[in-house]
Design a protein around this motif. Sequence first.
Motif, PDB file in Angstrom:
ATOM      1  N   MET A   1     -38.409 -38.324 -28.756  1.00  0.00           N
ATOM      2  CA  MET A   1     -39.485 -37.369 -28.501  1.00  0.00           C
ATOM      3  C   MET A   1     -38.933 -36.073 -27.912  1.00  0.00           C
ATOM      4  N   ASP A   2     -39.614 -34.968 -28.213  1.00  0.00           N
ATOM      5  CA  ASP A   2     -39.102 -33.657 -27.791  1.00  0.00           C
ATOM      6  C   ASP A   2     -39.290 -33.470 -26.280  1.00  0.00           C
ATOM      7  N   THR A   3     -38.188 -33.264 -25.580  1.00  0.00           N
ATOM      8  CA  THR A   3     -38.305 -33.043 -24.130  1.00  0.00           C
ATOM      9  C   THR A   3     -37.798 -31.652 -23.753  1.00  0.00           C
ATOM     10  N   SER A   4     -37.673 -30.767 -24.755  1.00  0.00           N
ATOM     11  CA  SER A   4     -37.146 -29.424 -24.437  1.00  0.00           C
ATOM     12  C   SER A   4     -38.204 -28.618 -23.677  1.00  0.00           C
ATOM     13  N   PRO A   5     -37.739 -27.690 -22.822  1.00  0.00           N
ATOM     14  CA  PRO A   5     -38.691 -26.956 -21.986  1.00  0.00           C
ATOM     15  C   PRO A   5     -39.449 -25.870 -22.755  1.00  0.00           C
ATOM     16  N   THR A   6     -40.598 -25.507 -22.202  1.00  0.00           N
ATOM     17  CA  THR A   6     -41.443 -24.449 -22.766  1.00  0.00           C
ATOM     18  C   THR A   6     -41.046 -23.091 -22.197  1.00  0.00           C
ATOM     19  N   LEU A   7     -40.636 -23.092 -20.924  1.00  0.00           N
ATOM     20  CA  LEU A   7     -40.174 -21.853 -20.291  1.00  0.00           C
ATOM     21  C   LEU A   7     -39.107 -22.216 -19.270  1.00  0.00           C
ATOM     22  N   TRP A   8     -38.092 -21.385 -19.166  1.00  0.00           N
ATOM     23  CA  TRP A   8     -36.960 -21.699 -18.296  1.00  0.00           C
ATOM     24  C   TRP A   8     -36.214 -20.418 -17.942  1.00  0.00           C
ATOM     25  N   TRP A   9     -35.427 -20.487 -16.867  1.00  0.00           N
ATOM     26  CA  TRP A   9     -34.614 -19.344 -16.466  1.00  0.00           C
ATOM     27  C   TRP A   9     -33.247 -19.469 -17.121  1.00  0.00           C
ATOM     28  N   ASP A  10     -32.823 -18.416 -17.828  1.00  0.00           N
ATOM     29  CA  ASP A  10     -31.490 -18.391 -18.416  1.00  0.00           C
ATOM     30  C   ASP A  10     -30.582 -17.626 -17.454  1.00  0.00           C
ATOM     31  N   SER A  11     -29.710 -18.364 -16.763  1.00  0.00           N
ATOM     32  CA  SER A  11     -28.932 -17.686 -15.711  1.00  0.00           C
ATOM     33  C   SER A  11     -27.812 -16.833 -16.287  1.00  0.00           C
ATOM     34  N   ASP A  12     -27.384 -17.068 -17.534  1.00  0.00           N
ATOM     35  CA  ASP A  12     -26.375 -16.176 -18.141  1.00  0.00           C
ATOM     36  C   ASP A  12     -27.003 -14.822 -18.462  1.00  0.00           C
ATOM     37  N   LYS A  13     -28.197 -14.877 -19.037  1.00  0.00           N
ATOM     38  CA  LYS A  13     -28.869 -13.622 -19.420  1.00  0.00           C
ATOM     39  C   LYS A  13     -29.695 -13.037 -18.268  1.00  0.00           C
ATOM     40  N   ASN A  14     -29.853 -13.823 -17.218  1.00  0.00           N
ATOM     41  CA  ASN A  14     -30.654 -13.425 -16.060  1.00  0.00           C
ATOM     42  C   ASN A  14     -32.078 -13.015 -16.467  1.00  0.00           C
ATOM     43  N   CYS A  15     -32.730 -13.897 -17.195  1.00  0.00           N
ATOM     44  CA  CYS A  15     -34.108 -13.592 -17.608  1.00  0.00           C
ATOM     45  C   CYS A  15     -34.884 -14.889 -17.802  1.00  0.00           C
ATOM     46  N   LEU A  16     -36.196 -14.719 -17.867  1.00  0.00           N
ATOM     47  CA  LEU A  16     -37.087 -15.851 -18.176  1.00  0.00           C
ATOM     48  C   LEU A  16     -37.167 -15.978 -19.694  1.00  0.00           C
ATOM     49  N   CYS A  17     -36.946 -17.167 -20.215  1.00  0.00           N
ATOM     50  CA  CYS A  17     -37.099 -17.417 -21.654  1.00  0.00           C
ATOM     51  C   CYS A  17     -38.324 -18.310 -21.854  1.00  0.00           C
ATOM     52  N   TYR A  18     -39.053 -18.051 -22.918  1.00  0.00           N
ATOM     53  CA  TYR A  18     -40.214 -18.918 -23.200  1.00  0.00           C
ATOM     54  C   TYR A  18     -40.532 -18.952 -24.687  1.00  0.00           C
ATOM     55  N   ILE A  19     -41.214 -20.020 -25.092  1.00  0.00           N
ATOM     56  CA  ILE A  19     -41.676 -20.146 -26.480  1.00  0.00           C
ATOM     57  C   ILE A  19     -42.932 -19.286 -26.622  1.00  0.00           C
ATOM     58  N   GLU A  20     -42.935 -18.381 -27.581  1.00  0.00           N
ATOM     59  CA  GLU A  20     -44.081 -17.479 -27.806  1.00  0.00           C
ATOM     60  C   GLU A  20     -45.175 -18.260 -28.536  1.00  0.00           C
TER      61      GLU A  20
END
Length: 347
Positions: A1-20
């Motif tokens: 089952m899919d356990t990937s996050p919907t929104l998370w902090w990307d510390s390399d890019k220093n930004c919030l990533c999220y599924i649109e």
Amino acid sequence: MDTSPTLWWDSDKNCLCYIEQTLLPGEYRIIECRSIDRLATAIRRLEIRGAPALGVAGGYGVAIAALTVKSDAFPAFMEGVKRDAELIRSTRPTAINLGWGIDRVLAAMKTADKPDEACTIALREADTIAREDTACCHAIGKNGAALLPDRCTVLTHCNAGALACSSWGTALGVIRSAVEAGKDVKVIACETRPLLQGARLTAWELARDGIDVTVITDSMAARFMRSGKIDAVVVGADRITHDAVFNKIGTYMHAICARHHRIPFYVAAPLSTFDPEKSEHDVEIEERAREEVTTMGSRVYIPDGAKVKNPAFDATPMDLVTAIITENRVLRQPIDTRSHLSRTTSH
Ligand code: MRU
């Protein structure tokens, strides 16, 4: 089952990533968000949505504010962060988790006395909120799965799934956990007019996980309940006062219908959604744009001369709720959210 996050902090890019989420199911796109204005737009447009996900977004919103406010003087810095936090808070009024996530990160920052230190604390606290949300969803899933028969059909409304949380989901977390435990669960997903979170998002998530899902229009729900083929209704919540459950518009009609047909009506929600000192009439129900109702794609279905109402949520009186499934335990009638919360956690 899919356990990937919907929104998370990307510390390399220093930004919030999220599924649109407005693009689903047609397109799966990850957005990188670095500014408060972009985050406010994302929340207003429902690119990020669902109460627990809004709590996580609120937390990361304060972290973005801390990273972007330019001031070396600490009091001026904190003033700027709080101004940005209020902008994020004002984007959507009904789901309590948004303000809860913001306040939790602001409170954690109180121990800092330099902007750099405040940034580090804000990010750490927002990450903790995201991690805890996933843990809550799995605990809710386990507690709720025990309530479902080994073979059953569950009706749900809107999307209270992984996309509405950091992952796994609340109502859909119950379904995922039941399937994981070996139960044979089929899902009826109500399409959820006007923005179709059920048809677009719930169906997308469940189909990806190989869970049997059938989409119906909202107006078909009563017929399906009357047919005897629905064993339980499971929905999420945006806010739970001492006397009512606020969730996507249409939830109340499912609760009435479930009561009439003696079908259990379960609400799955973390304690961060509880607002036990408030009552139904204290809560603002978000009224959204006319175009969401009048227009589908590029076609307008309602004439200019007709008025339109578009409340995004409704309140289901507590007596229609069979049980509330939280990360701690299942609250059964008579449901007393005030005493439950004071015994379990500070809020
Ligand atoms: O307007 P939305 O899509 O944010 O509404 C979401 C809902 O009503 C969900 O059911 C609720 O937030 C619970 S999500 C676990």
